[in-house]
Scaffold this active site. Sequence first.
Site, mmCIF file in Angstrom:
data_model
loop_
_atom_site.group_PDB
_atom_site.id
_atom_site.type_symbol
_atom_site.label_atom_id
_atom_site.label_comp_id
_atom_site.label_asym_id
_atom_site.label_seq_id
_atom_site.Cartn_x
_atom_site.Cartn_y
_atom_site.Cartn_z
ATOM 1 C CG HIS A 1 3.909 -0.834 -3.015
ATOM 2 N ND1 HIS A 1 5.173 -0.501 -3.053
ATOM 3 C CD2 HIS A 1 3.678 -1.698 -3.968
ATOM 4 C CE1 HIS A 1 5.824 -1.171 -3.851
ATOM 5 N NE2 HIS A 1 4.942 -1.921 -4.730
ATOM 6 C CG HIS B 1 1.342 -5.645 -4.838
ATOM 7 N ND1 HIS B 1 0.871 -5.310 -6.096
ATOM 8 C CD2 HIS B 1 2.668 -5.656 -4.576
ATOM 9 C CE1 HIS B 1 2.123 -4.686 -6.499
ATOM 10 N NE2 HIS B 1 3.093 -4.904 -5.437
#
Length: 137
Positions: free
Chosen positions: A101, A103
């Site tokens: 992922h 951010h």
Amino acid sequence: MSVDACVFCRILAGELPSTTVAEEDRAVAFMDVNPATPGHLLVVPRTHAPDLFTVDPADLAACATLAQKMARRVRERLGADGVNLIQSSGAAAWQTVFHLHVHVIPRYDGDPLILPWQPAPGNAAEIAAVATKLTGD
């Protein structure tokens, strides 16, 4: 960790709640439930990959493209003064959810977020020696 136990896979499957803000064929952006600043969101590939080292290059490219799109969006719509993109791979790099992922953290002048790294001049010889190890295929 199995894909079935992955919190982001469960979010993508609709098994856990999330607030999705953008969807593409290979990547999805949703709000972080533990935001560092207002507008903090995550961009994840639809296909499970634990980290940067295992993700399919096309999924990584899709995440990068969507992260850029979302960075522009938080600047334009939220009035962010800047944006941090942070991708952590491995526990030593602060990764806590082992599904790749990115951010997208909007930054605002005077916001309270302080990241732990403070730039300081390095040793030129050490930098050159490490660069030699990283040069070429």
